[in-house]
Design a protein around this motif. Sequence first.
Motif, PDB file in Angstrom:
ATOM      1  N   UNK A 176      -2.304   8.410   3.887  1.00  0.00           N
ATOM      2  CA  UNK A 176      -2.526   9.786   4.034  1.00  0.00           C
ATOM      3  C   UNK A 176      -3.932   9.986   4.029  1.00  0.00           C
ATOM      4  N   UNK A 177      -4.527   9.371   3.065  1.00  0.00           N
ATOM      5  CA  UNK A 177      -6.204   9.697   2.861  1.00  0.00           C
ATOM      6  C   UNK A 177      -6.800   8.866   3.946  1.00  0.00           C
ATOM      7  N   UNK A 178      -6.414   7.924   4.451  1.00  0.00           N
ATOM      8  CA  UNK A 178      -7.036   7.149   5.614  1.00  0.00           C
ATOM      9  C   UNK A 178      -6.867   8.084   6.770  1.00  0.00           C
ATOM     10  N   UNK A 219      -6.454  11.458   6.807  1.00  0.00           N
ATOM     11  CA  UNK A 219      -7.309  12.528   6.748  1.00  0.00           C
ATOM     12  C   UNK A 219      -8.730  12.302   6.999  1.00  0.00           C
ATOM     13  N   UNK A 220      -9.186  11.084   6.585  1.00  0.00           N
ATOM     14  CA  UNK A 220     -10.670  10.697   6.819  1.00  0.00           C
ATOM     15  C   UNK A 220     -10.782  10.261   8.211  1.00  0.00           C
ATOM     16  N   UNK A 221      -9.848   9.991   9.050  1.00  0.00           N
ATOM     17  CA  UNK A 221      -9.839   9.444  10.406  1.00  0.00           C
ATOM     18  C   UNK A 221      -9.929  10.641  11.124  1.00  0.00           C
ATOM     19  N   UNK A 222      -9.129  11.883  10.768  1.00  0.00           N
ATOM     20  CA  UNK A 222      -9.101  13.071  11.423  1.00  0.00           C
ATOM     21  C   UNK A 222     -10.339  13.728  11.324  1.00  0.00           C
ATOM     22  N   UNK A 223     -10.843  13.804  10.008  1.00  0.00           N
ATOM     23  CA  UNK A 223     -12.364  14.485   9.910  1.00  0.00           C
ATOM     24  C   UNK A 223     -13.407  13.853  10.714  1.00  0.00           C
ATOM     25  N   UNK A 227       0.836  -1.097   0.067  1.00  0.00           N
ATOM     26  CA  UNK A 227       0.048   0.103  -0.049  1.00  0.00           C
ATOM     27  C   UNK A 227       0.628   1.218   0.118  1.00  0.00           C
ATOM     28  N   UNK A 228       0.429   2.196  -0.850  1.00  0.00           N
ATOM     29  CA  UNK A 228       1.258   3.207  -1.030  1.00  0.00           C
ATOM     30  C   UNK A 228       1.079   4.435   0.171  1.00  0.00           C
ATOM     31  N   UNK A 229       1.920   5.254   0.240  1.00  0.00           N
ATOM     32  CA  UNK A 229       1.873   6.282   1.241  1.00  0.00           C
ATOM     33  C   UNK A 229       0.750   7.312   1.367  1.00  0.00           C
ATOM     34  N   UNK A 230       0.130   7.577   0.041  1.00  0.00           N
ATOM     35  CA  UNK A 230      -0.720   8.459  -0.291  1.00  0.00           C
ATOM     36  C   UNK A 230      -2.196   7.962   0.256  1.00  0.00           C
ATOM     37  N   UNK A 231      -1.988   6.419  -0.016  1.00  0.00           N
ATOM     38  CA  UNK A 231      -3.414   6.129   0.460  1.00  0.00           C
ATOM     39  C   UNK A 231      -3.286   5.788   1.889  1.00  0.00           C
TER      40      UNK A 231
END
Length: 122
Positions: free
Chosen positions: A7-9, A11-15, A1-5
Amino acid sequence: MSTSANIGYLYAGILLAAGFVFVLVATGLANLLAPHKNTEEKLQTYESGETPIGSAWVQYPLGFYIFALLFVAFDVDIVFIISWAVIFKQLDIFGFCEIVFFIIVLALGLVYAWRKGVARWI
C-alpha cells in the motif's frame, strides 16, 4: 512482503503520477495562456536594470573558469576535512595518516596550479 508495504508503494506511485500530471498541466496552461508577443524590450539583454552596452557574447579569459573550478574543488574538500574532524576521536592512527595524505595531495595540487599561473587572479 506484507500488504501494508505494498500500500505504501501504491501511495508513493499515485503521488508521483499526480505530481507528474500537475507539472504537465501547469506547463500546458502556461503555454496556452501566456502572451507571446515579442517586443524590442523583451528581446533585449537584461543586465540588472542597466541599459546594455555592446553584445552580451563576451569571451572571458580561460583563467577565470579554471580559478573558479579550483575554488569549487577546494571548497568541497573542506567538507571532507570537516566531516573527518567530527569523527576524529573514533579514528585510529590510520585515519590520521589518511587525512595527512589527503592534505598533501591538496597541497601538491595547489602548488601545481600556482606554478602554472592559474592561482593568480589577473
